[in-house]
Structures are given as structure tokens and as C-alpha cells.
Write an enzyme that holds these catalytic residues in place. Structure first.
Site, short mmCIF file in Angstrom:
data_model
loop_
_atom_site.label_atom_id
_atom_site.label_comp_id
_atom_site.label_asym_id
_atom_site.label_seq_id
_atom_site.Cartn_x
_atom_site.Cartn_y
_atom_site.Cartn_z
N HIS A 49 0.84 -1.20 0.00
CA HIS A 49 0.00 0.00 0.00
C HIS A 49 0.88 1.26 0.00
O HIS A 49 0.62 2.20 -0.75
CB HIS A 49 -0.91 -0.02 1.22
N GLU A 50 1.91 1.26 0.84
CA GLU A 50 2.80 2.43 0.92
C GLU A 50 3.62 2.59 -0.36
O GLU A 50 3.85 3.72 -0.82
CB GLU A 50 3.72 2.31 2.14
N GLU B 256 -6.48 7.03 -0.57
CA GLU B 256 -6.33 5.78 0.16
C GLU B 256 -6.97 4.63 -0.60
O GLU B 256 -6.43 3.52 -0.66
CB GLU B 256 -6.93 5.91 1.56
N HIS C 9 1.57 4.35 -2.90
CA HIS C 9 1.56 5.80 -2.73
C HIS C 9 2.74 6.44 -3.47
O HIS C 9 2.60 7.46 -4.14
CB HIS C 9 1.65 6.15 -1.25
#
Length: 292
Positions: A150-151, A225, A154
Site C-alpha cells: 500500500h505504501e 487511500e 503511494h
């Protein structure tokens, strides 16, 4: 609410105020007041200069500030590491390559009971992925991999730069509107007091409008998100990403989500369980539903 607003202002509004004060004190500085009125074009250019300068300064400082505020211990992959550090670095680098990143992010661990992680940095070349010690101790291997993916998403999505551009636009309107209202307020006092009232009113209204502008930033943060969840699913696999979100949900009602550093909270994967207009993250149940 007070602490959330305070820390948000600490990273953005104070930069704007500092730049505004410096420009105001420069002899012969940018004058947008002509013939007793405001030149809107000149003021808009002035506002954009301050607004985007402030946001890009915040971006340039983002990685350094995150390390200092969260006490991140950066792992040197070229030196001897513990097994825990080696596993984290290996996961970050492997997932970064899967995401197509040409430069490997810095990898760090910060000491906190919260179950969380965040990514930041001014560019893809100078990015940072940090995980909490609580996450490493509480989550299983698949969940950790989903969180890191997930990071990485980003970073791959360029979210830091996009957020900076959005913040620059918001800052521009904050500076513009604050000066228009401050000028109007200064017309209602004695002429000798007008400059002082105008200066103080600028600071007050800049803070007020920044709080209102933060609603736009928080709304975009919630939107990104969902996008990072989908990106994490593409990088690590949907099962691992869903498992990571479900694992985070198990801790959302506990005390392991630290929201004291609001300047960093927009960068983390985990927020409060229930979402509001001042939340940086959407409701985690909705995130899980949208990932299916």
C-alpha cells in the site's frame, strides 16, 4: 479536534505565515494595493507565489520532518542487519521493483505500539517507507506485505507531489481571500491603525481559511487511500491487501493508532475506524468493501 488542527497548521500554515511576514517586511516588497484598492491580478500572482512556495518547501522537508517527528531509525542495507530489519528491507525492495520503481526507497522503523506504516518524500528517487515496531510485532507476514505494498503504491502513484500541488492551490486561495477580507476589515478602523489591523487580520484569517481549506486536502487524502489500496492489491495480490486491511481493522478500536502527529497522519495507512470530514482516511470497512 484541537490537536489535529494544531499539527496541521504547524506543517503548513506556519510556513505560509512566515513567508508572508518576510515578504511584508521587505522594503518595496510586492504591493498589490493600488489607489486605495486591491489589484486582483497582482494579488492572485502574489498569493500563488506564497502558496506554492509554502507547499513545495513542505514537500522538500517532508522526509526529514517525518524522520524527526516519528523518530524513524533508517536501516542501512549495506551494513549488518538484524533478521527483523533484513526482512523489512527485502519486502520493501522486492515490492518496489514489482511496482516498477527505478530507485529503492529508504526503509526505516519507528518505535511505537501503534500498528501503522507510512510513505513520504519529495520524489520517487528520494522516498521513505517506515513501519512501526507495533506493526512488525502484531501482524503476520502476509499482512505486513500488504501494508508495505500500500505504501509503495503511494510512491508509485506520485501521491506526495499531487498532494503538494493540491495544497499549493488551496494555499493560493487562502492567501488571496485572507488579504481581501483583511483589507476590508482595515477600512473600518482609523487610518493610523489600518496597517496594524490589516497585518494582524491577515494572519488571523489565513489561519481560519487554512482550516476550511484543509477539508479539501483531507477529502483528497481519503480518496487516494482507495487508490493506494487498489495499487497495493496489484503489487502484493488482492488477498494480501484485503488481509492487511482486515488486520488493521482489528486494531482500529484500540489505542495503537497514534494521531497526535496530524502532519504525518495523512501519510499513514491506518486511521481512526470512523471517518469524518476531518479524517485523513476513509472508514476501513468501506475500504475493504471497495477492494472486493
Amino acid at each position: 479536534m484541537g490537536k489535529r488542527i494544531f499539527y496541521f497548521l504547524l506543517t503548513n500554515v506556519l510556513v505560509l505565515v512566515t513567508i508572508s511576514i518576510i515578504l511584508s517586511l521587505i522594503p518595496g516588497g510586492w504591493n498589490y494595493i493600488e489607489d486605495g484598492g486591491i489589484n486582483p491580478v497582482s494579488l492572485l500572482i502574489f498569493s500563488a507565489v506564497i502558496g506554492f512556495t509554502g507547499s513545495f518547501i513542505s514537500l522538500a522537508m517532508s522526509r526529514w520532518m517525518a524522520k524527526k517527528m516519528m523518530g524513524v531509525r533508517v536501516i542501512n542495507p549495506d551494513k549488518a542487519m538484524s533478521e527483523e530489519e533484513r526482512v523489512v528491507v527485502e519486502k520493501v525492495h522486492r515490492l518496489a521493483r514489482t511496482a516498477g520503481l527505478m530507485y529503492m526507497p529508504e526503509v526505516g522503523i519507528y518505535n511505537s505500539r501503534e500498528v501503522n506504516a507510512f510513505a513520504t518524500g519529495p520524489t520517487k528517487k528520494r522516498s521513505l517507507v517506515a513501519v512501526s515496531s507495533g506493526l512488525l510485532h502484531e501482524m503476520d507476514d502476509d499482512a505486513i506485505e500488504g501494508v508495505i505494498a500500500h505504501e509503495i503504491a503511494h510512491i508509485a502513484n506520485g501521491d506526495m507531489v499531487t498532494m503538494t500541488l493540491l495544497q499549493g492551490v488551496v494555499n493560493t486561495f487562502v492567501v488571496f481571500l485572507a488579504r481581501v477580507v483583511a483589507f476590508a476589515v482595515s477600512r473600518f478602523v482609523k487610518e493610523e491603525m489600518a496597517p496594524i489591523v490589516h497585518f494582524l487580520a491577515i494572519i488571523v484569517f489565513q489561519i481560519i481559511f487554512s482550516i476550511l481549506g484543509s477539508l479539501v486536502v483531507f477529502a483528497y487524502s481519503r480518496h487516494r487511500e482507495y487508490h493506494a489500496d487498489r495499487g497495493g492489491a496489484d503489487i502484493a495480490g488482492k488477498d494480501k491487501m484485503r488481509h492487511a486491511l482486515e488486520s488493521l481493522k482489528n486494531y482500529a478500536n484500540r489505542t495503537q493508532v497514534n494521531e497526535e502527529q496530524t502532519a504525518i497522519s495523512t501519510l499513514k495507512i491506518n486511521g481512526r475506524r470512523k471517518s469524518s470530514i476531518f479524517s485523513t482516511h476513509p472508514d476501513i470497512d468501506e475500504r475493504i468493501r471497495r477492494l472486493v
